[in-house]
Design an enzyme around this catalytic site. Structure first.
Site, PDB file in Angstrom:
ATOM      1  CE  LYS A 104     -21.795  24.064  76.747  1.00 42.87           C
ATOM      2  NZ  LYS A 104     -22.885  24.352  77.638  1.00 42.87           N
ATOM      3  CE  LYS A 120     -21.115  24.032  84.724  1.00 43.18           C
ATOM      4  NZ  LYS A 120     -21.176  22.761  85.402  1.00 43.18           N
ATOM      5  CB  THR A 180     -22.673  25.721  81.090  1.00 43.94           C
ATOM      6  OG1 THR A 180     -23.041  25.069  82.296  1.00 43.94           O
ATOM      7  CG2 THR A 180     -21.224  26.167  81.180  1.00 43.94           C
ATOM      8  CG  LEU A 218     -32.339  26.885  76.765  1.00 43.02           C
ATOM      9  CD1 LEU A 218     -32.531  28.228  76.091  1.00 43.02           C
ATOM     10  CD2 LEU A 218     -33.338  25.878  76.240  1.00 43.02           C
ATOM     11  N   PRO A 219     -28.812  24.176  75.919  1.00 43.94           N
ATOM     12  CG  PRO A 219     -29.007  22.666  74.140  1.00 43.94           C
ATOM     13  CD  PRO A 219     -29.751  23.749  74.859  1.00 43.94           C
TER      14      PRO A 219
HETATM   15  P1  NAD Z   1     -29.661  18.494  76.910  1.00 38.27           P
HETATM   16  O1  NAD Z   1     -29.135  18.592  75.541  1.00 38.27           O
HETATM   17  O2  NAD Z   1     -29.968  17.152  77.496  1.00 38.27           O
HETATM   18  O3  NAD Z   1     -31.029  19.364  77.033  1.00 38.27           O
HETATM   19  C1  NAD Z   1     -31.243  20.601  76.423  1.00 38.27           C
HETATM   20  C2  NAD Z   1     -32.738  20.719  76.124  1.00 38.27           C
HETATM   21  O4  NAD Z   1     -33.008  22.037  75.641  1.00 38.27           O
HETATM   22  C3  NAD Z   1     -33.219  19.741  75.059  1.00 38.27           C
HETATM   23  O5  NAD Z   1     -34.311  18.991  75.570  1.00 38.27           O
HETATM   24  C4  NAD Z   1     -33.626  20.651  73.896  1.00 38.27           C
HETATM   25  O6  NAD Z   1     -34.719  20.143  73.163  1.00 38.27           O
HETATM   26  C5  NAD Z   1     -34.001  21.914  74.646  1.00 38.27           C
HETATM   27  N1  NAD Z   1     -33.995  23.125  73.833  1.00 38.27           N
HETATM   28  C6  NAD Z   1     -33.029  23.597  72.997  1.00 38.27           C
HETATM   29  N2  NAD Z   1     -33.410  24.774  72.457  1.00 38.27           N
HETATM   30  C7  NAD Z   1     -34.634  25.054  72.952  1.00 38.27           C
HETATM   31  C8  NAD Z   1     -35.551  26.127  72.780  1.00 38.27           C
HETATM   32  N3  NAD Z   1     -35.296  27.171  71.972  1.00 38.27           N
HETATM   33  N4  NAD Z   1     -36.726  26.085  73.433  1.00 38.27           N
HETATM   34  C9  NAD Z   1     -37.012  25.046  74.248  1.00 38.27           C
HETATM   35  N5  NAD Z   1     -36.193  23.998  74.460  1.00 38.27           N
HETATM   36  C10 NAD Z   1     -35.021  24.009  73.820  1.00 38.27           C
HETATM   37  O7  NAD Z   1     -28.643  19.303  77.831  1.00 38.27           O
HETATM   38  P2  NAD Z   1     -28.415  19.141  79.414  1.00 38.27           P
HETATM   39  O8  NAD Z   1     -27.467  18.017  79.670  1.00 38.27           O
HETATM   40  O9  NAD Z   1     -29.738  19.189  80.094  1.00 38.27           O
HETATM   41  O10 NAD Z   1     -27.592  20.491  79.699  1.00 38.27           O
HETATM   42  C11 NAD Z   1     -28.212  21.766  79.698  1.00 38.27           C
HETATM   43  C12 NAD Z   1     -27.180  22.798  80.137  1.00 38.27           C
HETATM   44  O11 NAD Z   1     -26.694  22.455  81.442  1.00 38.27           O
HETATM   45  C13 NAD Z   1     -25.939  22.859  79.214  1.00 38.27           C
HETATM   46  O12 NAD Z   1     -25.517  24.198  79.098  1.00 38.27           O
HETATM   47  C14 NAD Z   1     -24.910  22.027  79.974  1.00 38.27           C
HETATM   48  O13 NAD Z   1     -23.581  22.437  79.664  1.00 38.27           O
HETATM   49  C15 NAD Z   1     -25.289  22.321  81.420  1.00 38.27           C
HETATM   50  N6  NAD Z   1     -24.944  21.273  82.400  1.00 38.27           N
HETATM   51  C16 NAD Z   1     -25.178  19.955  82.131  1.00 38.27           C
HETATM   52  C17 NAD Z   1     -24.841  18.999  83.090  1.00 38.27           C
HETATM   53  C18 NAD Z   1     -25.080  17.529  82.846  1.00 38.27           C
HETATM   54  O14 NAD Z   1     -24.569  16.705  83.644  1.00 38.27           O
HETATM   55  N7  NAD Z   1     -25.828  17.136  81.814  1.00 38.27           N
HETATM   56  C19 NAD Z   1     -24.298  19.387  84.312  1.00 38.27           C
HETATM   57  C20 NAD Z   1     -24.113  20.739  84.563  1.00 38.27           C
HETATM   58  C21 NAD Z   1     -24.449  21.679  83.595  1.00 38.27           C
END
Ligand code: NAD
EC number: 1.1.1.31
Length: 295
Positions: free
Chosen positions: A245, A170, A95, A64-65
């Site tokens: 964030k 992280k 994260t 999740l975000p």
């Molecule tokens: P994103 O915004 O693309 O995806 C998050 C998903 O969570 C969305 O599809 C949203 O609809 C869903 N969501 C939110 N609340 C929800 C709930 N209550 N129930 C079900 N689904 C829900 O984010 P992302 O890029 O996939 O990143 C996710 C996490 O990973 C973050 O914490 C980010 O910091 C971390 N991260 C991202 C990357 C990257 O390159 N994108 C790399 C490493 C870590």
């Protein structure tokens, strides 16, 4: 073994696809119906709610975000901890703040449930290729239970320490990444402002002492590298708002330990400005645009 996967965004979707490819039985849930479609057509069970996904799961993976999404999902009125099967293992790959991770892990422990924080590094390319690095905080026994599942989504698994320790490691990594991306953008912009070809300058620096991950594998200048967000108008990848964030989490962590992080603080300010200018949804390498405005 039945796996529930909640949060199918830029990272969660490819991770869940890899579990399916490995032959796992996976139930998926995301608030966005379109995010569920591709997983459903790849063989996942589309759950009608997070609770429905979790009810029969042996292992629950969440991606999740930010803090508030994780707290709400785990601890809220319809929180999944209260509805899990007796022996379920929870793996939160989001994260979030170390304090939030510890709070959720403690709530799981109160119910006799095992939980680890397992934030990842490696970006969307690593998620798609199944080569992520997992940075784990929690008990060794819980990590060993999670290991076979993590190995189907990643290549490296590190045990940083007890609950929340994965998040601390992280956040240190991402603070450095934010600094490196801003610095790489600044250097490339300076060279180009003096008439250099960004590709040639990147090759020079990649073989010199300025080499770093942002420059070599995730170059922010459009067209220097194929298959990176900069070459598709910064679509997909790791959003600038997510980097903002993480840089904020690093500042919180620095404050609580009274550690000096002046470069992390500056990087946070740069991403704040960039996000305010409307680039929050673009990949974090778009910070280059902040520098380009002047040239
Ligand atoms: P994103 O915004 O693309 O995806 C998050 C998903 O969570 C969305 O599809 C949203 O609809 C869903 N969501 C939110 N609340 C929800 C709930 N209550 N129930 C079900 N689904 C829900 O984010 P992302 O890029 O996939 O990143 C996710 C996490 O990973 C973050 O914490 C980010 O910091 C971390 N991260 C991202 C990357 C990257 O390159 N994108 C790399 C490493 C870590």
């Amino acid at each position: 073994m039945h796996i529930a996967f909640i949060g199918l965004g830029n990272m969660g979707a490819p991770m869940a696809h890899n579990l399916l490819r490995a032959g796992r039985t996976v139930s998926v849930f995301d608030l966005s119906a379109s995010a569920m479609e591709s997983l459903h057509s790849a063989g996942a069970r589309a759950a009608s709610s997070a609770l429905a996904a979790v009810r029969e799961a042996d292992v629950v993976v969440t991606m999740l975000p930010a803090d508030r999404h994780v707290r709400e999902l785990y601890l809220g009125e319809q929180g999944i901890l209260a509805h899990a099967t007796g022996n379920a293992l929870f793996i939160d790959c989001s994260t979030i703040a170390a304090d939030a991770a510890r709070e959720v892990a403690a709530a799981a422990a109160e119910r006799g449930l095992a939980m680890i924080d397992a934030p990842v590094s490696g970006g969307t390319a690593g998620a798609a290729a199944g080569t992520l690095t997992f940075i784990v905080g929690g008990e060794t026994a819980a990590l060993e239970r999670a290991r076979p599942v993590l190995e189907q989504m990643g290549k490296n698994i590190f045990h940083a320490g007890g609950p929340g320790a994965g998040q601390v490691a992280k956040i240190c990594n991402n603070m450095l990444l934010g600094i490196l991306m801003a610095g790489t953008s600044e250097a490339l912009n300076l060279g180009v402002a003096h008439g250099l070809d960004p590709k040639v300058l990147s090759e020079i620096m990649a073989k010199s002492s300025g080499r770093n991950w942002a420059l070599e594998l995730y170059n922010p200048w459009p067209g220097v590298m194929d298959n990176v967000p900069a070459s598709r108008d910064y679509v997909g990848g790791f959003g600038s708002s997510l980097m903002l964030k993480d840089l904020g989490l690093a500042q919180q962590a620095a404050q609580s330990a009274q550690a000096a992080t002046p470069l992390g603080s500056l990087a946070r300010q740069l991403y704040q400005l960039h996000t305010q200018q409307g680039h929050g949804q673009q990949d974090f390498s778009s910070i280059l645009r902040l520098f380009q405005q002047k040239s």
